[in-house]
Design an enzyme around this catalytic site. Structure first.
Site, PDB file in Angstrom:
ATOM      1  N   GLY A 141      29.036   9.830  23.608  1.00 22.74           N
ATOM      2  CA  GLY A 141      28.416  11.064  24.063  1.00 22.74           C
ATOM      3  C   GLY A 141      29.347  11.999  24.807  1.00 22.74           C
ATOM      4  N   ILE A 167      17.948  10.053  23.871  1.00 24.79           N
ATOM      5  CA  ILE A 167      17.384  11.404  23.923  1.00 24.79           C
ATOM      6  C   ILE A 167      16.085  11.411  24.743  1.00 24.79           C
ATOM      7  N   LEU A 243      23.919  22.814  28.802  1.00 20.56           N
ATOM      8  CA  LEU A 243      24.209  21.768  29.789  1.00 20.56           C
ATOM      9  C   LEU A 243      24.531  22.383  31.148  1.00 20.56           C
ATOM     10  N   ARG A 247      22.725  20.926  34.298  1.00 18.40           N
ATOM     11  CA  ARG A 247      23.554  20.272  35.325  1.00 18.40           C
ATOM     12  C   ARG A 247      23.356  20.959  36.677  1.00 18.40           C
ATOM     13  N   GLN A 283      24.403   0.530  66.777  1.00 20.75           N
ATOM     14  CA  GLN A 283      25.378   1.578  66.450  1.00 20.75           C
ATOM     15  C   GLN A 283      25.654   1.615  64.947  1.00 20.75           C
ATOM     16  N   ASP A 340      20.281  -1.385  51.080  1.00 25.95           N
ATOM     17  CA  ASP A 340      20.837  -2.439  51.932  1.00 25.95           C
ATOM     18  C   ASP A 340      20.224  -2.420  53.334  1.00 25.95           C
ATOM     19  N   GLY A 343      17.260  -4.429  53.746  1.00 32.35           N
ATOM     20  CA  GLY A 343      17.400  -5.875  53.556  1.00 32.35           C
ATOM     21  C   GLY A 343      16.708  -6.327  52.280  1.00 32.35           C
ATOM     22  N   GLU A 367      24.283  14.118  31.188  1.00 28.73           N
ATOM     23  CA  GLU A 367      24.740  15.493  31.493  1.00 28.73           C
ATOM     24  C   GLU A 367      26.215  15.511  31.862  1.00 28.73           C
TER      25      GLU A 367
HETATM   26  P1  TGC Z   1      36.206  22.702  25.061  1.00 30.06           P
HETATM   27  O1  TGC Z   1      37.333  23.043  24.112  1.00 30.06           O
HETATM   28  O2  TGC Z   1      36.460  22.568  26.486  1.00 30.06           O
HETATM   29  O3  TGC Z   1      35.036  23.798  24.868  1.00 30.06           O
HETATM   30  C1  TGC Z   1      34.508  24.173  23.627  1.00 30.06           C
HETATM   31  C2  TGC Z   1      33.829  25.516  23.836  1.00 30.06           C
HETATM   32  O4  TGC Z   1      32.774  25.402  24.798  1.00 30.06           O
HETATM   33  C3  TGC Z   1      33.057  26.201  25.966  1.00 30.06           C
HETATM   34  N1  TGC Z   1      32.674  25.388  27.148  1.00 30.06           N
HETATM   35  C4  TGC Z   1      31.582  25.610  27.857  1.00 30.06           C
HETATM   36  N2  TGC Z   1      30.648  26.549  27.771  1.00 30.06           N
HETATM   37  C5  TGC Z   1      29.645  26.504  28.649  1.00 30.06           C
HETATM   38  N3  TGC Z   1      29.510  25.557  29.605  1.00 30.06           N
HETATM   39  C6  TGC Z   1      30.426  24.581  29.713  1.00 30.06           C
HETATM   40  N4  TGC Z   1      30.285  23.647  30.650  1.00 30.06           N
HETATM   41  C7  TGC Z   1      31.532  24.580  28.824  1.00 30.06           C
HETATM   42  N5  TGC Z   1      32.609  23.777  28.658  1.00 30.06           N
HETATM   43  C8  TGC Z   1      33.290  24.289  27.620  1.00 30.06           C
HETATM   44  C9  TGC Z   1      34.542  26.479  25.909  1.00 30.06           C
HETATM   45  O5  TGC Z   1      34.856  27.685  26.567  1.00 30.06           O
HETATM   46  C10 TGC Z   1      34.746  26.581  24.412  1.00 30.06           C
HETATM   47  O6  TGC Z   1      34.261  27.839  23.983  1.00 30.06           O
HETATM   48  P2  TGC Z   1      35.006  28.664  22.807  1.00 30.06           P
HETATM   49  O7  TGC Z   1      34.304  29.977  22.747  1.00 30.06           O
HETATM   50  O8  TGC Z   1      36.435  28.766  23.212  1.00 30.06           O
HETATM   51  O9  TGC Z   1      34.849  27.844  21.565  1.00 30.06           O
HETATM   52  O10 TGC Z   1      35.504  21.397  24.482  1.00 30.06           O
HETATM   53  P3  TGC Z   1      35.990  19.887  24.524  1.00 30.06           P
HETATM   54  O11 TGC Z   1      35.681  19.317  23.179  1.00 30.06           O
HETATM   55  O12 TGC Z   1      37.398  19.795  25.045  1.00 30.06           O
HETATM   56  O13 TGC Z   1      34.954  19.200  25.528  1.00 30.06           O
HETATM   57  C11 TGC Z   1      34.908  19.489  26.847  1.00 30.06           C
HETATM   58  C12 TGC Z   1      33.979  18.502  27.593  1.00 30.06           C
HETATM   59  C13 TGC Z   1      34.539  17.086  27.598  1.00 30.06           C
HETATM   60  C14 TGC Z   1      33.871  19.025  29.005  1.00 30.06           C
HETATM   61  C15 TGC Z   1      32.579  18.493  26.923  1.00 30.06           C
HETATM   62  O14 TGC Z   1      32.638  17.913  25.664  1.00 30.06           O
HETATM   63  C16 TGC Z   1      31.552  17.788  27.749  1.00 30.06           C
HETATM   64  O15 TGC Z   1      30.955  18.387  28.650  1.00 30.06           O
HETATM   65  N6  TGC Z   1      31.233  16.476  27.467  1.00 30.06           N
HETATM   66  C17 TGC Z   1      30.138  15.790  28.087  1.00 30.06           C
HETATM   67  C18 TGC Z   1      28.918  15.819  27.170  1.00 30.06           C
HETATM   68  C19 TGC Z   1      27.628  15.849  27.916  1.00 30.06           C
HETATM   69  O16 TGC Z   1      27.525  16.241  29.054  1.00 30.06           O
HETATM   70  N7  TGC Z   1      26.555  15.493  27.229  1.00 30.06           N
HETATM   71  C20 TGC Z   1      25.267  15.593  27.784  1.00 30.06           C
HETATM   72  C21 TGC Z   1      24.209  15.402  26.713  1.00 30.06           C
HETATM   73  S1  TGC Z   1      22.595  16.044  27.149  1.00 30.06           S
HETATM   74  C22 TGC Z   1      22.043  15.020  28.361  1.00 30.06           C
HETATM   75  O17 TGC Z   1      22.683  14.156  28.847  1.00 30.06           O
HETATM   76  C23 TGC Z   1      20.667  15.308  28.811  1.00 30.06           C
HETATM   77  S2  TGC Z   1      20.039  14.244  30.015  1.00 30.06           S
HETATM   78  C24 TGC Z   1      18.842  15.275  30.587  1.00 30.06           C
HETATM   79  C25 TGC Z   1      17.854  14.685  31.469  1.00 30.06           C
HETATM   80  O18 TGC Z   1      17.129  13.717  31.070  1.00 30.06           O
HETATM   81  O19 TGC Z   1      17.707  15.238  32.595  1.00 30.06           O
HETATM   82  P1  FAD Z   2      30.745   7.320  26.494  1.00 33.40           P
HETATM   83  O1  FAD Z   2      31.031   8.733  26.173  1.00 33.40           O
HETATM   84  O2  FAD Z   2      30.990   6.300  25.433  1.00 33.40           O
HETATM   85  O3  FAD Z   2      31.577   6.942  27.812  1.00 33.40           O
HETATM   86  C1  FAD Z   2      31.888   5.579  28.169  1.00 33.40           C
HETATM   87  C2  FAD Z   2      32.783   5.599  29.401  1.00 33.40           C
HETATM   88  O4  FAD Z   2      34.018   6.224  29.077  1.00 33.40           O
HETATM   89  C3  FAD Z   2      32.198   6.394  30.572  1.00 33.40           C
HETATM   90  O5  FAD Z   2      32.468   5.715  31.774  1.00 33.40           O
HETATM   91  C4  FAD Z   2      32.983   7.696  30.538  1.00 33.40           C
HETATM   92  O6  FAD Z   2      33.086   8.328  31.803  1.00 33.40           O
HETATM   93  C5  FAD Z   2      34.327   7.199  30.077  1.00 33.40           C
HETATM   94  N1  FAD Z   2      35.150   8.256  29.479  1.00 33.40           N
HETATM   95  C6  FAD Z   2      34.801   9.106  28.488  1.00 33.40           C
HETATM   96  N2  FAD Z   2      35.816   9.925  28.192  1.00 33.40           N
HETATM   97  C7  FAD Z   2      36.841   9.584  28.993  1.00 33.40           C
HETATM   98  C8  FAD Z   2      38.181  10.053  29.176  1.00 33.40           C
HETATM   99  N3  FAD Z   2      38.657  11.040  28.441  1.00 33.40           N
HETATM  100  N4  FAD Z   2      38.931   9.460  30.113  1.00 33.40           N
HETATM  101  C9  FAD Z   2      38.459   8.434  30.858  1.00 33.40           C
HETATM  102  N5  FAD Z   2      37.211   7.943  30.732  1.00 33.40           N
HETATM  103  C10 FAD Z   2      36.429   8.509  29.822  1.00 33.40           C
HETATM  104  N6  FAD Z   2      21.900  12.978  25.625  1.00 33.40           N
HETATM  105  C11 FAD Z   2      21.328  14.017  24.930  1.00 33.40           C
HETATM  106  O7  FAD Z   2      21.951  14.619  24.063  1.00 33.40           O
HETATM  107  N7  FAD Z   2      20.055  14.407  25.213  1.00 33.40           N
HETATM  108  C12 FAD Z   2      19.292  13.789  26.151  1.00 33.40           C
HETATM  109  O8  FAD Z   2      18.134  14.184  26.376  1.00 33.40           O
HETATM  110  C13 FAD Z   2      19.852  12.670  26.866  1.00 33.40           C
HETATM  111  N8  FAD Z   2      19.105  11.989  27.767  1.00 33.40           N
HETATM  112  C14 FAD Z   2      19.616  10.826  28.327  1.00 33.40           C
HETATM  113  C15 FAD Z   2      18.797  10.020  29.104  1.00 33.40           C
HETATM  114  C16 FAD Z   2      19.286   8.819  29.636  1.00 33.40           C
HETATM  115  C17 FAD Z   2      18.374   7.932  30.428  1.00 33.40           C
HETATM  116  C18 FAD Z   2      20.642   8.458  29.427  1.00 33.40           C
HETATM  117  C19 FAD Z   2      21.198   7.194  29.996  1.00 33.40           C
HETATM  118  C20 FAD Z   2      21.447   9.258  28.657  1.00 33.40           C
HETATM  119  C21 FAD Z   2      20.949  10.447  28.084  1.00 33.40           C
HETATM  120  N9  FAD Z   2      21.743  11.232  27.231  1.00 33.40           N
HETATM  121  C22 FAD Z   2      21.187  12.306  26.557  1.00 33.40           C
HETATM  122  C23 FAD Z   2      23.071  10.787  26.853  1.00 33.40           C
HETATM  123  C24 FAD Z   2      24.134  11.057  27.914  1.00 33.40           C
HETATM  124  O9  FAD Z   2      24.459  12.412  27.963  1.00 33.40           O
HETATM  125  C25 FAD Z   2      25.349  10.189  27.549  1.00 33.40           C
HETATM  126  O10 FAD Z   2      25.006   8.850  27.838  1.00 33.40           O
HETATM  127  C26 FAD Z   2      26.594  10.600  28.296  1.00 33.40           C
HETATM  128  O11 FAD Z   2      27.026  11.884  27.900  1.00 33.40           O
HETATM  129  C27 FAD Z   2      27.737   9.588  28.087  1.00 33.40           C
HETATM  130  O12 FAD Z   2      27.901   9.280  26.749  1.00 33.40           O
HETATM  131  P2  FAD Z   2      27.958   7.741  26.289  1.00 33.40           P
HETATM  132  O13 FAD Z   2      26.774   7.063  26.846  1.00 33.40           O
HETATM  133  O14 FAD Z   2      28.128   7.705  24.821  1.00 33.40           O
HETATM  134  O15 FAD Z   2      29.240   7.170  27.015  1.00 33.40           O
END
Ligand code: TGC
Ligand code: FAD
Length: 387
Positions: A141, A167, A243, A247, A283, A340, A343, A367
């Site tokens: 992810g 998801i 995101l 976030r 303390q 903790d 207890g 996120e």
């Molecule tokens: P990179 O080359 O840095 O960027 C590609 C394009 O995206 C733009 N960009 C952003 N735009 C808006 N907000 C941000 N935070 C942005 N970061 C980058 C960037 O300017 C570029 O645009 P353009 O026009 O030049 O094409 O992309 P990268 O492939 O090197 O990746 C960067 C990285 C590692 C930071 C990104 O892949 C990342 O954030 N990875 C983490 C993925 C993540 O957070 N997944 C979350 C899934 S959803 C979820 O978890 C929902 S849980 C919700 C809940 O239950 O509350």
């Molecule tokens: P991985 O990406 O496989 O990461 C594994 C480990 O590697 C982590 O410790 C990470 O920090 C580390 N790592 C990764 N890259 C590097 C690097 N370059 N250098 C050093 N360390 C690194 N996603 C959605 O799209 N939609 C949702 O609604 C959603 N809801 C979620 C709800 C829950 C309860 C959970 C647990 C997750 C959810 N997610 C959702 C997914 C979530 O965004 C991912 O779990 C998260 O982005 C991490 O991806 P991964 O689990 O595949 O871990």
């Protein structure tokens, strides 16, 4: 007695407008009266309290920052306060609102056609439809740029194949915002529940976010019309912009979870008598409680300033990363310490710290993991991409 509010040491509330205070009070009341009485049981039963959705919607908490289409058009600080007060109840409830608001309604509002907005936004705002956001895939992810799910044009339709994992809301969603690679680049699609070839089974046996639905999404030749493609964005910045919204809300939400843990720790330490005095009179315990208050306070000030930047249109993604990293780490550490201080009682669901602690293990991962946010800040400082 102390003249400061232990949960708001620097009077952040005094910096809020009357409208913002009203939002906070309304959501706080909802959490106290509706969430807290049921959440322990929901967590134990691994059940999302869907019966709360109509009231969440009636309070205007779904898509609260959006304008039009039945949304409340509140400012960013108000959205933050909503997240904070909901997560004081449970991260799962805040997750539901984050996903619906920031990851489903926000992209439809920002990138959707007028027809898509009319079709979905009023229903999503009213809680009559539920949405989910499919970005993460089973193979990793953190690097969504390496996406395998793809959509291929076929006449007036798109045919989607692939899989998403972890998801939120997946199995209960009427519409999924699904990100897929295409010959043109990354695109977003609206996939409706019941579309042939689309399955959304729930993921069971979680020890975290048990009061939230988490699912896999599978796409086996899923055919959607061109009208279901989000026309307003192409490329990875599409989902990453969503995101940034979610976030931002999490930075506030984490504060609520930590506040609940501090409250429980202070109450427990005052009541618990050991060696002929309340344990709060030692303390060591006072230093630990003080440290929780210090960390919560710095997180509050960070989120408030971030919110003011957001409302001025000046918030940068790297600033959101720093606050998500800091505030969720803070909350997880506070929850573990609270666990903790209680207890043995700390491992019981009778008290909130273990539930918050387990939830925050997800919040620190989703996120963008803690490492990802550290590396975003590192890249900002050095100009070098170290992912
Ligand atoms: P990179 O080359 O840095 O960027 C590609 C394009 O995206 C733009 N960009 C952003 N735009 C808006 N907000 C941000 N935070 C942005 N970061 C980058 C960037 O300017 C570029 O645009 P353009 O026009 O030049 O094409 O992309 P990268 O492939 O090197 O990746 C960067 C990285 C590692 C930071 C990104 O892949 C990342 O954030 N990875 C983490 C993925 C993540 O957070 N997944 C979350 C899934 S959803 C979820 O978890 C929902 S849980 C919700 C809940 O239950 O509350
Ligand atoms: P991985 O990406 O496989 O990461 C594994 C480990 O590697 C982590 O410790 C990470 O920090 C580390 N790592 C990764 N890259 C590097 C690097 N370059 N250098 C050093 N360390 C690194 N996603 C959605 O799209 N939609 C949702 O609604 C959603 N809801 C979620 C709800 C829950 C309860 C959970 C647990 C997750 C959810 N997610 C959702 C997914 C979530 O965004 C991912 O779990 C998260 O982005 C991490 O991806 P991964 O689990 O595949 O871990």
């Amino acid at each position: 007695m102390s003249s400061v509010n232990p949960l708001d040491f620097y009077d952040v509330r005094g910096q809020l407008s009357e409208d913002e205070q009203m939002v906070q009070d309304t959501v706080a009341r909802f959490t106290d009266e509706k969430v807290l009485p049921v959440i322990r049981e929901c967590f134990e039963e691994h059940r999302f309290p869907a019966e709360l959705v109509p009231e969440i919607a009636a309070l205007g908490l779904l898509g609260s920052s959006l304008e039009g289409y039945g949304c409340a058009a509140l400012n960013g600080v108000s959205y933050g306060l909503i997240c904070q007060e909901l997560e004081r109840g449970d991260s799962g409830i805040r997750s539901f609102v984050s996903v619906q608001s920031s990851l489903v309604m926000w992209p439809i509002h920002a990138y959707g056609s007028e027809e898509q907005k009319q079709r979905w936004l009023p229903a999503l705002a009213a809680g009559e439809a539920i949405g989910c956001f499919g970005l993460t895939e089973p193979h990793g992810g953190s690097d969504p740029g390496n996406m395998k799910t793809h959509a291929k044009r076929d006449g007036d339709d798109w045919v989607i194949n692939g899989a998403k994992m972890w998801i939120t809301n997946g199995s209960i969603a009427d519409v999924a915002v699904v990100w897929a690679t295409t010959d043109e680049g990354l695109r977003g699609f609206l996939v409706e529940k019941g579309t042939p070839g689309f399955e959304a089974p729930e993921i069971h046996r979680k020890f975290s976010l048990r009061a939230s639905v988490t699912s896999s999404l599978f796409f086996d030749n899923v055919r959607v019309p061109q009208d279901n493609m989000l026309p307003g964005v192409l490329g990875l910045k599409g989902p990453l912009n969503c995101l940034t919204q979610a976030r931002y809300g999490i930075t506030w939400g984490a504060i609520g979870a930590a506040q609940a843990c501090l409250r429980e720790s202070v109450d427990y330490a005052n009541d618990r008598e050991l060696f002929n005095r309340p344990v709060s009179h030692t303390q060591t315990v006072q230093r630990r409680l003080a440290d929780m208050a210090r960390r919560i306070t710095t997180a509050q000030l960070l989120s408030l300033q971030l919110g003011r930047l957001k409302d001025a249109g000046a918030m940068k993604p790297a600033q959101v990363s720093l606050a998500k990293w800091n505030n969720v780490r803070m909350a997880l550490d506070v929850a573990r310490d609270a666990r903790d201080i209680l207890g043995g009682a700390g491992i019981s669901a009778e008290y909130c710290p273990i539930r918050h602690m387990l939830n925050l293990e997800s919040v620190i991962t989703y996120e963008g993991t803690e490492t990802i946010h550290e590396l975003v800040v590192g890249r900002e400082l050095t100009g070098v991409n170290a992912f």
